[in-house]
Motif scaffolding. Structure first.
Motif, PDB file in Angstrom:
ATOM      1  N   GLU A 173       4.441  -9.324   5.349  1.00 56.52           N
ATOM      2  CA  GLU A 173       4.253 -10.896   5.088  1.00 56.52           C
ATOM      3  C   GLU A 173       2.880 -11.264   6.094  1.00 56.52           C
ATOM      4  O   GLU A 173       2.031 -11.886   5.821  1.00 56.52           O
ATOM      5  CB  GLU A 173       5.432 -11.716   5.103  1.00 56.52           C
ATOM      6  CG  GLU A 173       6.125 -11.537   3.896  1.00 56.52           C
ATOM      7  CD  GLU A 173       5.816 -12.198   2.661  1.00 56.52           C
ATOM      8  OE1 GLU A 173       4.614 -12.753   2.614  1.00 56.52           O
ATOM      9  OE2 GLU A 173       6.565 -12.034   1.625  1.00 56.52           O
TER      10      GLU A 173
ATOM     11  N   ALA B  79       1.334  -5.763  -0.554  1.00 62.48           N
ATOM     12  CA  ALA B  79       1.827  -6.003  -1.700  1.00 62.48           C
ATOM     13  C   ALA B  79       2.796  -5.084  -2.410  1.00 62.48           C
ATOM     14  O   ALA B  79       3.756  -5.400  -2.704  1.00 62.48           O
ATOM     15  CB  ALA B  79       0.613  -6.687  -2.708  1.00 62.48           C
TER      16      ALA B  79
ATOM     17  N   LEU C 182       5.777  -4.671  -0.554  1.00 67.01           N
ATOM     18  CA  LEU C 182       6.798  -5.781  -1.034  1.00 67.01           C
ATOM     19  C   LEU C 182       7.078  -5.900  -2.516  1.00 67.01           C
ATOM     20  O   LEU C 182       7.850  -6.700  -2.985  1.00 67.01           O
ATOM     21  CB  LEU C 182       6.025  -7.079  -0.628  1.00 67.01           C
ATOM     22  CG  LEU C 182       6.048  -7.330   0.745  1.00 67.01           C
ATOM     23  CD1 LEU C 182       4.984  -8.649   1.386  1.00 67.01           C
ATOM     24  CD2 LEU C 182       7.366  -7.398   1.558  1.00 67.01           C
ATOM     25  N   GLU C 183       6.838  -4.927  -3.511  1.00 66.23           N
ATOM     26  CA  GLU C 183       6.922  -4.699  -4.765  1.00 66.23           C
ATOM     27  C   GLU C 183       6.069  -5.877  -5.348  1.00 66.23           C
ATOM     28  O   GLU C 183       6.669  -6.249  -6.692  1.00 66.23           O
ATOM     29  CB  GLU C 183       8.592  -4.618  -5.040  1.00 66.23           C
ATOM     30  CG  GLU C 183       9.205  -3.757  -4.482  1.00 66.23           C
ATOM     31  CD  GLU C 183       8.738  -2.132  -4.852  1.00 66.23           C
ATOM     32  OE1 GLU C 183       8.275  -1.973  -6.078  1.00 66.23           O
ATOM     33  OE2 GLU C 183       8.603  -1.257  -4.297  1.00 66.23           O
ATOM     34  N   ARG C 184       5.134  -6.351  -4.872  1.00 66.22           N
ATOM     35  CA  ARG C 184       4.418  -7.361  -5.684  1.00 66.22           C
ATOM     36  C   ARG C 184       3.207  -6.576  -6.476  1.00 66.22           C
ATOM     37  O   ARG C 184       2.047  -6.528  -6.013  1.00 66.22           O
ATOM     38  CB  ARG C 184       3.772  -8.538  -4.884  1.00 66.22           C
ATOM     39  CG  ARG C 184       4.949  -9.105  -3.906  1.00 66.22           C
ATOM     40  CD  ARG C 184       4.366 -10.201  -2.885  1.00 66.22           C
ATOM     41  NE  ARG C 184       5.467 -10.735  -2.111  1.00 66.22           N
ATOM     42  CZ  ARG C 184       5.087 -11.283  -1.087  1.00 66.22           C
ATOM     43  NH1 ARG C 184       3.965 -11.664  -0.668  1.00 66.22           N
ATOM     44  NH2 ARG C 184       6.214 -11.980  -0.578  1.00 66.22           N
ATOM     45  N   LEU C 185       3.635  -6.088  -7.735  1.00 65.23           N
ATOM     46  CA  LEU C 185       2.630  -5.050  -8.278  1.00 65.23           C
ATOM     47  C   LEU C 185       1.548  -5.934  -8.682  1.00 65.23           C
ATOM     48  O   LEU C 185       0.299  -5.287  -8.889  1.00 65.23           O
ATOM     49  CB  LEU C 185       3.418  -4.392  -9.300  1.00 65.23           C
ATOM     50  CG  LEU C 185       4.543  -3.651  -8.801  1.00 65.23           C
ATOM     51  CD1 LEU C 185       5.111  -2.467  -9.993  1.00 65.23           C
ATOM     52  CD2 LEU C 185       4.470  -2.713  -7.571  1.00 65.23           C
ATOM     53  N   VAL C 186       1.517  -7.024  -9.324  1.00 63.47           N
ATOM     54  CA  VAL C 186       0.587  -7.713  -9.925  1.00 63.47           C
ATOM     55  C   VAL C 186      -0.477  -8.130  -8.992  1.00 63.47           C
ATOM     56  O   VAL C 186      -1.718  -7.909  -9.136  1.00 63.47           O
ATOM     57  CB  VAL C 186       0.950  -9.048 -10.604  1.00 63.47           C
ATOM     58  CG1 VAL C 186      -0.157  -9.946 -11.145  1.00 63.47           C
ATOM     59  CG2 VAL C 186       2.083  -8.730 -11.764  1.00 63.47           C
ATOM     60  N   ASP C 187       0.042  -8.755  -7.751  1.00 67.71           N
ATOM     61  CA  ASP C 187      -1.025  -8.954  -6.605  1.00 67.71           C
ATOM     62  C   ASP C 187      -1.685  -7.786  -6.146  1.00 67.71           C
ATOM     63  O   ASP C 187      -2.752  -7.686  -5.858  1.00 67.71           O
ATOM     64  CB  ASP C 187       0.091  -9.617  -5.343  1.00 67.71           C
ATOM     65  CG  ASP C 187       0.445 -10.893  -5.545  1.00 67.71           C
ATOM     66  OD1 ASP C 187       0.009 -11.550  -6.581  1.00 67.71           O
ATOM     67  OD2 ASP C 187       1.109 -11.335  -5.077  1.00 67.71           O
TER      68      ASP C 187
END
Length: 299
Positions: A207, A233, A236-241
């Motif tokens: 983060e 990202a 953090l498993e924020r695949l779209v980002d």
């Protein structure tokens, strides 16, 4: 010509997981050399015409990147005018010219002589610390940075580079302390932001790393910054980002290997195994480290 090399990736191009020690030190070397030599020339205004001519030739050689000629001219000037008021700065410039030409031992010798001539010069100490770091003599470099901080507690580069050495050695507490002090002194510096982004990436505080990569991207979008933020990202498993950052980075540089490696990780997380392999192969063809690909992807 010296190349900047990352011990993490095995490549010569900086990216988000490079230890930044080698990436930051020499970005402004040309500017430093020219400004330093200009300073010396200004100090030598009262000297004879021949000396002034020598200064002009030294500056011309530095501007052209002709390190051997610059080296010879400085040595000749030192021999012709020993014990002059400009010896220390001449020796310091000579040391950095020799470093840039890949002559580390000779560079260190010149900088040590410069330090003896001007022991209170933080510029000379900083130059010697850089050379010592590149030679793998981190303990001696740290001693020079400690000395700099004692001489001038506002010399922000000392905190930056000492912090990076601490980071590289795994001393995260002291590294963070130095990098935070650097941030107080030079909050908008690109090198400050790179160092803190790297620190938080390496220590897996994703983060915080994202916040620094975002500042870097806002100030000067570069593919390596998008790759750094994409990796965080992904962690953090924020695949779209991550997908958006990879696409934006590839728009800037469609041949940047680290972005294909990030996309391979993304495709693996999406269970698109064939696409992940294709991206890994593409990253490899563009110079990515095979061992690193295997470590991150497992194939």
């Amino acid at each position: 010509m010296r190349h900047i090399f990352s011990p993490v990736s095995g490549t010569t191009r900086p990216f988000f997981l490079h230890h930044p020690i080698m990436n930051l030190y020499y970005r402004a070397l040309y500017v430093f050399l020219v400004s330093g030599l200009t300073f010396c020339a200004a100090e030598a205004k009262d000297t004879d015409t021949a000396t002034e001519s020598a200064w002009a030739e030294i500056e011309k050689s530095v501007a052209a990147g002709d390190w051997n000629t610059a080296d010879s001219l400085i040595v000749a000037t030192l021999e012709q005018h020993p014990d002059s008021a400009t010896d220390a700065m001449l020796l310091s410039n000579l040391g950095m010219i020799r470093y840039y030409a890949g002559k580390d031992s000779l560079a260190l010798d010149a900088l040590t002589r410069a330090h003896r001539a001007a022991p209170a010069s933080v510029t000379i100490l900083a130059n010697r610390a850089k050379v010592l770091t590149s030679m793998g003599r981190a303990a001696e470099a740290l001693a020079d940075y400690d000395n700099i901080v004692q001489l001038d507690s506002t010399y922000s580069d000392a905190y930056l580079y000492r912090g990076l050495i601490m980071l590289y050695r795994g001393n995260f507490e002291d590294a963070l302390s130095d990098l935070q002090q650097r941030e107080k002194l030079s909050p908008r510096s690109e090198d400050t932001l790179i160092a803190l982004a790297s620190f938080y990436t390496i220590t897996e505080n994703h983060e915080s790393a994202i916040s620094y990569y975002s500042q870097l991207i806002q100030a000067d979008p570069q593919p390596e910054y998008y790759a750094g933020r994409a990796l965080c990202a992904l962690r953090l498993e924020r695949l779209v980002d991550a997908s958006e950052d990879i696409a934006d980075g590839l728009d800037l540089d469609p041949d940047y290997s680290e972005l294909y490696l990030c996309r391979a990780i993304l495709n693996k997380k999406r269970y698109c195994t064939a696409d992940a392999h294709a991206d890994a192969d593409r990253a490899l063809s563009l110079g990515a480290n095979p061992a690193r690909i295997k470590a991150l992807l497992g194939f």
